[in-house]
Scaffold this motif. Structure first.
Motif, PDB file in Angstrom:
ATOM      1  N   ARG A  88       0.822  -1.216   0.000  1.00 15.91           N
ATOM      2  CA  ARG A  88       0.000   0.000   0.000  1.00 15.91           C
ATOM      3  C   ARG A  88       0.851   1.261   0.000  1.00 15.91           C
ATOM      4  N   ASP A  89       1.866   1.279   0.861  1.00 15.26           N
ATOM      5  CA  ASP A  89       2.644   2.509   1.037  1.00 15.26           C
ATOM      6  C   ASP A  89       3.730   2.689  -0.018  1.00 15.26           C
ATOM      7  N   ALA A  90       4.332   1.578  -0.453  1.00 13.86           N
ATOM      8  CA  ALA A  90       5.408   1.678  -1.441  1.00 13.86           C
ATOM      9  C   ALA A  90       4.930   1.380  -2.855  1.00 13.86           C
ATOM     10  N   HIS A  91       3.660   1.010  -3.007  1.00 11.92           N
ATOM     11  CA  HIS A  91       3.074   0.728  -4.320  1.00 11.92           C
ATOM     12  C   HIS A  91       3.865  -0.343  -5.076  1.00 11.92           C
ATOM     13  N   LEU A  92       4.247  -1.386  -4.358  1.00 16.09           N
ATOM     14  CA  LEU A  92       5.015  -2.473  -4.959  1.00 16.09           C
ATOM     15  C   LEU A  92       4.093  -3.451  -5.678  1.00 16.09           C
ATOM     16  N   PRO A  93       4.583  -4.100  -6.744  1.00 18.70           N
ATOM     17  CA  PRO A  93       3.769  -5.124  -7.417  1.00 18.70           C
ATOM     18  C   PRO A  93       3.529  -6.325  -6.515  1.00 18.70           C
ATOM     19  N   TRP A  94       2.503  -7.116  -6.844  1.00 21.44           N
ATOM     20  CA  TRP A  94       2.085  -8.220  -5.975  1.00 21.44           C
ATOM     21  C   TRP A  94       3.183  -9.256  -5.780  1.00 21.44           C
ATOM     22  N   TRP A  95       3.964  -9.514  -6.842  1.00 21.46           N
ATOM     23  CA  TRP A  95       4.983 -10.562  -6.725  1.00 21.46           C
ATOM     24  C   TRP A  95       6.128 -10.128  -5.820  1.00 21.46           C
ATOM     25  N   VAL A  96       6.422  -8.839  -5.793  1.00 21.11           N
ATOM     26  CA  VAL A  96       7.434  -8.334  -4.859  1.00 21.11           C
ATOM     27  C   VAL A  96       6.917  -8.464  -3.427  1.00 21.11           C
ATOM     28  N   GLY A  97       5.635  -8.195  -3.235  1.00 19.58           N
ATOM     29  CA  GLY A  97       5.043  -8.369  -1.911  1.00 19.58           C
ATOM     30  C   GLY A  97       5.152  -9.791  -1.414  1.00 19.58           C
ATOM     31  N   ILE A  98       4.934 -10.763  -2.307  1.00 14.11           N
ATOM     32  CA  ILE A  98       5.049 -12.170  -1.913  1.00 14.11           C
ATOM     33  C   ILE A  98       6.470 -12.500  -1.493  1.00 14.11           C
ATOM     34  N   ILE A  99       7.440 -12.019  -2.265  1.00 16.01           N
ATOM     35  CA  ILE A  99       8.849 -12.271  -1.920  1.00 16.01           C
ATOM     36  C   ILE A  99       9.188 -11.662  -0.567  1.00 16.01           C
ATOM     37  N   ILE A 100       8.735 -10.428  -0.349  1.00 17.73           N
ATOM     38  CA  ILE A 100       8.989  -9.773   0.944  1.00 17.73           C
ATOM     39  C   ILE A 100       8.362 -10.571   2.080  1.00 17.73           C
ATOM     40  N   GLY A 101       7.139 -11.054   1.878  1.00 17.28           N
ATOM     41  CA  GLY A 101       6.486 -11.849   2.916  1.00 17.28           C
ATOM     42  C   GLY A 101       7.253 -13.115   3.250  1.00 17.28           C
ATOM     43  N   LEU A 102       7.747 -13.809   2.222  1.00 18.41           N
ATOM     44  CA  LEU A 102       8.522 -15.034   2.457  1.00 18.41           C
ATOM     45  C   LEU A 102       9.837 -14.716   3.170  1.00 18.41           C
ATOM     46  N   LEU A 103      10.461 -13.589   2.820  1.00 15.74           N
ATOM     47  CA  LEU A 103      11.706 -13.196   3.493  1.00 15.74           C
ATOM     48  C   LEU A 103      11.455 -12.851   4.960  1.00 15.74           C
ATOM     49  N   ILE A 104      10.330 -12.222   5.231  1.00 16.42           N
ATOM     50  CA  ILE A 104       9.968 -11.932   6.627  1.00 16.42           C
ATOM     51  C   ILE A 104       9.798 -13.236   7.396  1.00 16.42           C
ATOM     52  N   GLY A 105       9.106 -14.207   6.781  1.00 13.96           N
ATOM     53  CA  GLY A 105       8.948 -15.502   7.436  1.00 13.96           C
ATOM     54  C   GLY A 105      10.282 -16.173   7.681  1.00 13.96           C
ATOM     55  N   ALA A 106      11.199 -16.098   6.699  1.00 14.85           N
ATOM     56  CA  ALA A 106      12.521 -16.706   6.862  1.00 14.85           C
ATOM     57  C   ALA A 106      13.293 -16.037   7.994  1.00 14.85           C
ATOM     58  N   ALA A 107      13.213 -14.703   8.076  1.00 10.98           N
ATOM     59  CA  ALA A 107      13.926 -13.988   9.136  1.00 10.98           C
ATOM     60  C   ALA A 107      13.397 -14.385  10.517  1.00 10.98           C
ATOM     61  N   ILE A 108      12.090 -14.494  10.642  1.00 13.12           N
ATOM     62  CA  ILE A 108      11.508 -14.934  11.909  1.00 13.12           C
ATOM     63  C   ILE A 108      11.934 -16.357  12.222  1.00 13.12           C
ATOM     64  N   GLY A 109      11.965 -17.216  11.190  1.00  9.54           N
ATOM     65  CA  GLY A 109      12.407 -18.595  11.392  1.00  9.54           C
ATOM     66  C   GLY A 109      13.847 -18.681  11.849  1.00  9.54           C
ATOM     67  N   VAL A 110      14.699 -17.825  11.288  1.00  7.31           N
ATOM     68  CA  VAL A 110      16.108 -17.793  11.720  1.00  7.31           C
ATOM     69  C   VAL A 110      16.192 -17.379  13.189  1.00  7.31           C
ATOM     70  N   TRP A 111      15.413 -16.388  13.567  1.00  7.38           N
ATOM     71  CA  TRP A 111      15.391 -15.929  14.957  1.00  7.38           C
ATOM     72  C   TRP A 111      14.983 -17.053  15.906  1.00  7.38           C
ATOM     73  N   GLN A 112      13.872 -17.706  15.606  1.00  9.00           N
ATOM     74  CA  GLN A 112      13.390 -18.759  16.503  1.00  9.00           C
ATOM     75  C   GLN A 112      14.253 -20.014  16.393  1.00  9.00           C
ATOM     76  N   GLY A 113      14.722 -20.302  15.195  1.00 12.47           N
ATOM     77  CA  GLY A 113      15.577 -21.474  15.020  1.00 12.47           C
ATOM     78  C   GLY A 113      16.882 -21.372  15.785  1.00 12.47           C
ATOM     79  N   PHE A 114      17.416 -20.166  15.873  1.00 14.53           N
ATOM     80  CA  PHE A 114      18.652 -19.973  16.639  1.00 14.53           C
ATOM     81  C   PHE A 114      18.445 -20.335  18.103  1.00 14.53           C
ATOM     82  N   TRP A 115      17.359 -19.824  18.696  1.00 13.84           N
ATOM     83  CA  TRP A 115      17.123 -20.088  20.115  1.00 13.84           C
ATOM     84  C   TRP A 115      16.846 -21.572  20.378  1.00 13.84           C
ATOM     85  N   VAL A 116      16.180 -22.222  19.439  1.00  9.00           N
ATOM     86  CA  VAL A 116      15.871 -23.643  19.623  1.00  9.00           C
ATOM     87  C   VAL A 116      17.106 -24.508  19.387  1.00  9.00           C
TER      88      VAL A 116
END
Length: 444
Positions: A88-116
């Protein structure tokens, strides 16, 4: 009876949950006056539950490895709100949004995976903290507002296969994919049978194989016909296509790759896995990262179908995903479970929700029934194991029995001298099961 035992690979009880799913469908079809098996309802059933089934794919690997993830709903919510905001704010195309979402999930996974994996904190605690942390982050980012997403992005959650070719009265692309699936099913089954004959494996009667193929082909054709004959503009959902692709990929990875065998090994006997050279910390890390990536994908599918991200997205999703996995035959102690079994477990819960809703049953009663179904399914499975009987849900999708396991693959890889045949994910024609090291889960 002998033919039935051959037809269902020697133990008809292993198909108990699949029969339960079929029984539920037929019961609600009767009680609802034929409204369950209609194109519109089947599309809604798949579209409305695809995000939970995506979560179940990741959750089954986490549980097989001996962990649990309570944060998936919150991870899905924060990924969904983040993608909605950046588009909405950066007016990015839908496919870029999907990539960003997957990268966010990966970053969260790295965070939790490290502690585990590397800090040694139990996954239950790490993900419980994550559930609260990311739920709060979701509220902070969205300021408890609803954030709409563009129409192109909505296609991954609410779109359908497009119309192609001449007007035949069907969705041609859906029919084509369904017929292709039937053809591949027959080709692979016959090819597998020929390979087993070359290896000297004792084959079941060809009539049994033929009956299995006819039944499976009939089911696929019926579903294809349903999805291809819906109201104009509808067909097989895009979210269903994503789900089918994930099931095929993860079934292959878990059942036919070294990484998949190591996941079963770690969950079945962590100490033996370490002695065999399995990098258990890396496995723990990878399953947690994978879970968060799939949670982000599930969140985006839900947001796309809802056309907007809201402050209450993801609430209770982790419970539905965990229930699907355990109903599908996974063991609390780890080392046992299948992707396909989890899909069946998820569909059981989805059909229950859908059928009870059609019958006018309230949300409170529906919740009670779902809880009892989960408890009875797991209790019945545990009882059979305690009596030395085969696990009904654990054996659900194994198809071929141990009499074939030793000769299915000429290039089997043994991890150690401690043998186990993992209950790896399978489809209707399960993959060959190489021997691995987990001794504790050998008979499930």
């Amino acid at each position: 009876m002998k033919l039935l035992k051959e037809l269902f690979s020697g133990d008809i009880r292993q198909f108990g949950m699949l029969f339960a799913l079929l029984a539920l469908v037929l019961y609600f079809q009767w009680q609802s006056g034929g409204r369950v098996l209609t194109p519109t309802n089947l599309m809604n059933l798949l579209n409305g539950n695809s995000y939970i089934l995506v979560l179940a794919i990741g959750m089954v690997l986490v549980i097989i490895a001996g962990h649990i993830d309570l944060s998936v709903g919150s991870v899905a919510a924060v990924a969904g709100i983040s993608v909605a905001l950046v588009m909405r704010d950066a007016h990015l195309p839908w496919w870029v949004g999907i990539i960003i979402g997957l990268l966010i999930g990966a970053a969260i996974g790295v965070w939790q995976g490290f502690w585990v994996a590397y800090a040694g904190i139990p996954a239950f605690i790490v993900t419980l903290a994550g559930m609260m942390l990311f739920r709060g982050l979701n509220q902070m980012l969205g300021k408890s507002n609803t954030i709409p997403v563009p129409a192109d992005f909505q296609q991954i959650g609410a779109g359908y296969l497009p119309e192609i070719g001449p007007d035949t009265g069907f969705n041609n692309l859906t029919m084509l994919l369904g017929l292709l699936a039937i053809a591949l099913l027959v080709v692979f089954a016959l090819r597998r049978r020929a390979q087993q004959a070359k290896l000297g494996v004792t084959l079941r009667p060809f009539a049994v194989t033929a009956v299995q193929l006819v039944l499976l082909a009939a089911i696929i054709f019926f579903l294809t016909y349903m999805f291809a004959t819906g109201r104009p503009g509808t067909s097989f959902p895009i979210s269903g296509l994503i789900l089918v692709a994930l099931v095929l990929v993860y079934s292959f990875v878990a059942g036919r790759t070294i990484l998949g065998r190591h996941v079963y090994a770690v969950g079945g006997n962590r100490h033996a896995a370490q002695l065999s050279g399995v990098k258990t910390k890396r496995i723990d890390f990878l399953v947690m990262v994978n879970m968060s990536v799939l949670a982000a994908l599930a969140g985006m599918i839900f947001v796309a179908r809802s056309t907007a991200s809201g402050p209450f997205d993801g609430v209770g999703w982790e419970l539905d995903a965990i229930a699907a996995v355990f109903i599908g035959g996974a063991a609390v102690s780890g080392g046992v479970g299948t992707v396909v079994g989890s899909m069946i477990g998820g569909l059981v819960m989805a059909v229950l929700n859908n059928g009870l809703q059609m019958m006018g049953v309230g949300a409170d009663t529906t919740s009670v029934i779902k809880g009892l179904v989960l408890l009875v399914a797991v209790a019945f499975d545990v009882y059979n194991k305690s009596q030395g009987k085969p696990s009904i849900t654990g054996l659900l999708t194994r198809g071929l029995q141990r009499r074939q396991s030793s000769s299915d693959l000429p290039d089997q890889t043994s991890l150690s001298s401690v043998d186990q045949q993992p209950n790896g994910p399978t489809g209707q024609n399960p993959p060959e099961q190489p021997q691995t090291l987990v001794g504790t889960a050998a008979d499930h």
